[in-house]
Scaffold this active site. Structure first.
Site, PDB file in Angstrom:
ATOM      1  N   SER A 204      18.377 -10.003  15.928  1.00 42.60           N
ATOM      2  CA  SER A 204      19.674  -9.718  15.368  1.00 42.60           C
ATOM      3  C   SER A 204      20.773 -10.685  15.768  1.00 42.60           C
ATOM      4  CB  SER A 204      20.093  -8.308  15.779  1.00 42.60           C
ATOM      5  OG  SER A 204      20.308  -8.248  17.186  1.00 42.60           O
TER       6      SER A 204
ATOM      7  N   LYS B 142      28.852 -12.401  20.308  1.00 41.35           N
ATOM      8  CA  LYS B 142      28.192 -11.565  19.302  1.00 41.35           C
ATOM      9  C   LYS B 142      29.091 -10.364  18.985  1.00 41.35           C
ATOM     10  CE  LYS B 142      23.719  -9.283  18.404  1.00 41.35           C
ATOM     11  NZ  LYS B 142      22.406  -8.889  18.962  1.00 41.35           N
TER      12      LYS B 142
ATOM     13  N   SER C 252      15.769  -9.779  19.989  1.00 39.44           N
ATOM     14  CA  SER C 252      16.953 -10.247  19.262  1.00 39.44           C
ATOM     15  C   SER C 252      17.678 -11.436  19.867  1.00 39.44           C
ATOM     16  CB  SER C 252      17.948  -9.097  19.093  1.00 39.44           C
ATOM     17  OG  SER C 252      17.520  -8.250  18.057  1.00 39.44           O
TER      18      SER C 252
END
Ligand code: MG
Ligand code: ZN
Lengths: 484, 490, 95
Positions: free
Chosen positions: B158, B78, B182
């Site tokens: 997210s 990420k 998330s």
């Protein structure tokens, strides 16, 4: 106490509180492992934590905490077993994280006292509200470029103790004494070197004025004043300015001001024009700081003797005046020096020699006592020669000067220069006889009642012996002979 | 043997060890998948050269019969994790060009375990979002579509890039982070497995901070076992993070097949929402039935302050974010938009560098901390947070783990809910409580809805009891036998 | 709580985010909506409840006073949008 300033509308009282930022002596920073040394090349002592890089986290330095505990104990404050680190949020070029990690509602130390040693020997207690640990900011250089400021983050993250006083001071002099005394305590403890020039001790002065008996007036805060003299100047200036403003029919604005050392004046700080809203909240990157009570009590046990205790001891054991004792204990090195000199000797005589002759030389040569050209042992040797009658006090001063110049010890100089005191009555009598013979008119005057002339005869006889006559013996013999 | 991109990490590990496949082959297959699925916009930065070089190195190690637990396994990271020398943007314009001179602890642990980085994965800006639509690099598309429909769906957020890439088989697993859901919400939206471990299990050092008291890293992968393998490597005490737990990391892999016999599973009545789609309720009941069949006992419990979790979150997270994001000021890294004065430069930089959602949250956070409002908002929220945590403490006196739906709906269309922040925030209604209480939570695919879209079940465990979470998650996974694939992935 | 334009302007200044005047109304409305929704927290009886300090149930660890970082000015400054002579550079600040 007469600490009032006369204005056009009568007398004013000045109310002063000081916030001292004292840089903690430590190798590494409060929340990072970068070095704290002064004077390094820009940004060479910066970790990514100090520069506020993404994802960086603070980890607290145990020794810095220990230093704060020691300082808290040293000012007789309450060390809190639980304290909390908060974020103080504001934007500034040298504040890389956009917040300062500080302590707001729960500081590590609450309360405390600093005792001022006044000139007249009295003391005055100044309250300390709190002591908390926080990070220093970086340094902005505004004079390197016409349209830019340069930022060096070497200082960013260095541990500071913010020590906030109660508004207990009433004169600039008291403020000066407060800083000196606090600095003395910090140095004794080894928690801050107190160097104001290098910024290890910085002072914010909160000043307001009021008519005696009235509530506190609105205060201004003059930031980062970096010498005791400037602090006193800033306070004097600010007090007079505020009185003028109020007497001119205006109100004092609560504001942050800056001291101009060149002019000795203060002016509003432009970058602080907007009222701040620091939005304090507990730093979620840290947990509450919990102190083991045993840690605190262990530190208390090994605390050094501090200036106040030392002063009390000097007055009691050495029979010094409180003022002299205060002067001697102000610096640990001086006190140490003095104690070596005084050991087994006349303590008062030792005090006089240290505070007058030695301090005179140190002042003149701009030297610290650690670099004294005359060691404590050598000064003790000199005092021994006075005490055993080998030399007179007057000769001793001459010997001392020679010691300063040559570094030799007192006995050697006395021998070399033949300064040994004459106590031999025969030699002194001979000198007296010669002086009396040369000044028969004055002998007659003396005998007819003008006894003031004794001083003249002492002087002449002393001169005749090259200053070496034992003054006691000389006086006695002279009086006898003059009496006829 | 399955095609390389359809292997699980566990299978690939075996195949690598048995020299049935090389890391180079495995990596190449994923790089190819990455290229083919570029339309999903899951990657911010692709690092194929580095991946190939590392795979070669891994093969040398593997050839000697050595290597770490993830030796030769290609993963995605990420874009919130700082990766040394590799662009790290947190999905934001304000980190333009930022190449960290350091590596996050979690990613460093993965490299130490032998994993290979394929690239940096797209995400909602600063991890603020539940749709991946707030990314400066553009929205990520969910590989899944509604049956017979053409509209692109969100992968959740997210960690939307992480979830989409795992679902699209372009990475075997991905790092992710979870502040309010998330990891778990995008996992649920993409038919993948994601676990947010206990707060303090993974180091936060080197992960761009959103809300420090809530942020936790975790993996998204295709199976519970793969998540256990990855989390094993990612976990552990880090002296550089003062909130990192100094506890031994249990053997997560060993816990996966532990079974649920005798476990008491809490079913919180507050998670039954009025107006939630029936398919969510049905799935939940199915999950309860599966666990019962596997030998667990469902127990009705109450978590009375659940309904306040989201509003608490939307005070605390923005408050912390407003402070954490103050460092993006155009001075030391990232974007700078010039201004005549320092303040103008700050204001211009931050106006241009942050997107709408990030600005909104910074402003809310600034407001709730400001003089006169701190007690009414921030302090009150932290008090209610204590009550939420206490609800769990009480519940765990009776049960070993808690079962809930992962999300209140299946994936929605790109562009939806964008004009209604609160509707968007409701995505995290089931997940956010675990963050507020610091508890571990996993999302496991439980089936598909009538549109053929995956739905997830969530298991919340006790603090530092990820083992039970894995065991329960595995029981659900086994029972659900989720084999559906996004269209065109078969 | 409904926010007015002035409050939004003030908060935006505190946060150093430039908000064009034309956006203030819209933003005020949006933020008011969120804050209004948050205010359901007022229903909760919080008397006697301590605020959460951290979910991490542990003692703060402390590190030793050792220098183990720094000395890499180049790396610290290499990402800076503007620099000179080893410093970071910003528009001139008048104190
Ligand atoms: Mg101050
Ligand atoms: Zn301070």
């Amino acid at each position: 106490m007469t600490a009032l300033i006369k204005g056009q509308t009568g007398e004013w009282e000045v109310v002063i509180g000081l916030e001292i930022h004292a840089q903690v002596i430590s190798k590494a920073k409060l929340f990072s492992a970068a070095a704290t040394a002064f004077g390094a090349e820009p940004n060479t002592q910066v970790s990514y934590v100090d520069a506020g890089f993404p994802g960086m986290l603070p980890v607290i330095n145990r020794f810095c905490v220990e230093q704060a505990i020691k300082t808290g104990l040293g000012i007789d404050g309450k060390v809190n077993e639980i304290s909390v680190f908060d974020r103080k949020n504001y934007f500034y070029a040298d504040l890389p994280q956009g917040y300062q990690i500080s302590q707001y509602q729960q500081p590590i130390v609450s309360g405390g006292t600093v005792i001022l040693d006044m000139k007249d020997g009295s003391t005055r207690k100044i309250g300390v509200t709190r002591l908390h640990l926080e990070q220093d900011a970086g340094k902005s250089l505004h004079d390197q470029h016409p349209s830019q400021s340069y930022i060096d983050l070497n200082r960013s993250g260095v541990a500071l103790m913010e020590i906030v006083s109660e508004p207990d001071m009433r004169t600039a002099e008291e403020a000066g004494l407060y800083i000196k005394k606090l600095r003395s305590i910090l140095r004794y403890l080894g928690t801050c070197d107190g160097n104001m020039e290098e910024g290890s001790l910085r002072c914010d002065c909160n000043v307001s004025v009021r008519k005696p008996g009235q509530p506190f007036g609105t205060r201004t805060e003059t930031k980062n004043v970096n010498s005791v003299r400037y602090v006193m100047q800033a306070i004097e200036y600010e007090a007079r300015r505020q009185i003028e403003v109020i007497e001119g029919g205006d109100e004092i604005k609560q504001e942050t001001r800056l001291f101009d050392p060149g002019k000795g004046t203060t002016r509003p700080m432009r970058s602080k024009e907007h009222a701040h809203d620091y939005r304090y909240f507990p730093d979620p990157d840290l947990l509450p700081l919990e102190l083991d009570p045993k840690w605190i009590s262990d530190l208390k046990k090994v605390l050094p003797e501090l200036p106040d205790a030392r002063k009390t001891r000097y007055v009691a054991d050495y029979k010094l005046s409180p003022y002299d004792a205060g002067v001697l204990v102000a610096e640990q090195e001086t006190a140490q020096f003095y104690e070596t000199v005084a050991k087994g000797r006349d303590a008062k005589l030792a005090s006089n020699w240290v505070t007058t002759e030695l301090f005179g030389v140190l002042n003149r040569t701009n030297k610290a006592i650690q670099d004294s050209p005359v060691s404590a042992k050598a000064l003790g040797g000199l005092i021994d020669l006075i005490s055993d009658g080998t030399i007179s006090g007057r000769i001793a001063k001459e010997v001392f000067e020679a010691m300063v110049e040559t570094g030799k010890d007192a006995a050697a100089i006395v021998e070399e220069k033949g300064l040994r005191q004459v106590s031999d009555t025969g030699a002194i009598e001979k000198a007296i006889d010669e002086v009396m013979a040369k000044n028969q008119d004055k002998v007659a005057e003396y005998r007819s009642g003008k006894e003031k002339l004794l001083g003249f005869f002492v002087g002449q006889t002393m001169k005749a012996t090259g200053g070496k006559a034992n003054p006691g013996v000389l006086n006695e013999l002279l009086k006898k002979k003059l009496a006829g | 043997m399955a095609a390389p991109t359809h292997m699980t990490i566990a299978e690939a590990r075996k195949a690598l060890k048995a020299k049935k496949i090389s890391s180079a082959e495995l990596t190449d297959a994923h790089l190819k998948a990455m290229e083919q699925t570029r339309g999903l916009n899951a990657f911010v930065t692709e690092t194929p050269e580095r991946a190939k070089a590392d795979a070669k190195r891994a093969d040398v190690v593997l050839a000697k019969g050595e290597g770490g637990p993830l030796e030769g396994i290609p993963l995605g990271i990420k874009d919130l994790f700082c990766t040394e020398g590799v662009l790290t943007t947190a999905g934001s314009h304000i980190l333009d060009g930022f190449k960290p001179p350091y590596e996050s602890t979690v990613s460093a642990k993965l490299w130490q375990a032998g994993a290979i980085m394929l690239g940096k994965l797209n995400m909602d800006e600063f991890a603020m979002g539940s749709s991946n639509m707030t990314s400066y690099h553009g929205a990520v598309k969910n590989p899944w579509r509604r049956k017979g429909a053409n509209s692109d769906l969100v992968p959740g957020g997210s960690s939307g890039g992480s979830a989409a890439a795992v679902a699209a088989r372009s990475v075997m697993g991905a790092t992710a982070t979870d502040t309010g859901g998330s990891i778990r919400q995008p996992a649920a939206f993409t038919g993948t497995v994601g676990i947010k471990p206990t707060y303090g299990r993974c180091s936060r050092w080197g992960i761009v901070a959103f809300a420090s008291s809530l942020d936790q890293a975790g993996p998204i992968a295709r199976t519970v076992e793969d998540c256990a393998i990855m989390l094993q490597a990612m976990s552990g005490h880090d002296p550089k993070d003062s909130t990192s737990a100094d506890l031994p990391v249990p053997n997560f892999e060993a816990a996966v097949e532990r079974g649920v016999k005798g476990l008491k599973i809490g079913i919180p009545k507050e998670y039954k929402l009025d107006g939630a789609p029936k398919e969510i309720q049905d799935l939940w009941e199915q999950g309860i039935a599966w666990l019962k069949e596997a030998g667990a006992t469902p127990v009705d419990i109450t978590l009375p302050h659940t309904k306040y979790a989201l509003p608490v979150y939307y005070v605390i997270a923005p408050a912390e974010a407003s402070s954490n994001l103050a460092r993006y000021d155009g001075v030391r890294f990232g974007l700078r938009v010039p201004g005549k004065t320092l303040d103008e430069m700050y204001e211009n930089t931050r106006a241009a560098g942050f997107g709408a959602e990030v600005k909104r949250r910074i402003l809310i956070g600034t407001y709730v901390l400001s003089a006169g409002y701190y007690d009414a908002y921030y302090l009150r929220a932290q008090r209610v947070r204590s009550l939420i945590a206490r609800d769990f403490t009480e519940a765990y006196k009776q049960v070993d783990a808690i079962l809930t739906p992962a999300t209140p709906s299946a994936a929605f269309a790109i562009g939806e809910k964008m004009d209604d922040p609160i509707a968007m925030y409701l995505n995290d209604v089931f997940t956010v409580t675990a963050n507020l209480a610091g508890l571990p939570g996993i999302s496991v695919p439980g089936g598909v809805n009538a549109d053929g879209l995956p739905l997830g079940l969530q298991v919340i465990g006790k603090a530092f009891d990820e083992e039970t979470v894995f065991a329960v998650g595995r029981a659900l996974e086994k029972a659900a036998n989720f084999t559906a694939l996004p269209e065109g992935m078969a | 709580m409904s926010l007015d334009k002035d409050t939004v302007r003030k908060v935006a200044t505190l946060a150093r985010i430039k908000v064009p005047d034309s956006d203030l109304d819209h933003m005020a409305k949006e933020l008011s909506g969120v804050l209004g929704w948050i205010e359901q927290l007022n229903e909760v009886d919080i008397s006697g409840v301590q605020p959460m300090t951290s979910v991490a149930q542990m003692k703060l660890k402390m590190r030793a006073d050792e220098v183990a970082d720094g000395g890499n000015a180049e790396k610290v400054t290499q990402n800076a949008p503007e620099g000179a002579h080893g410093f970071f550079v910003v528009p001139k600040v008048v104190e």
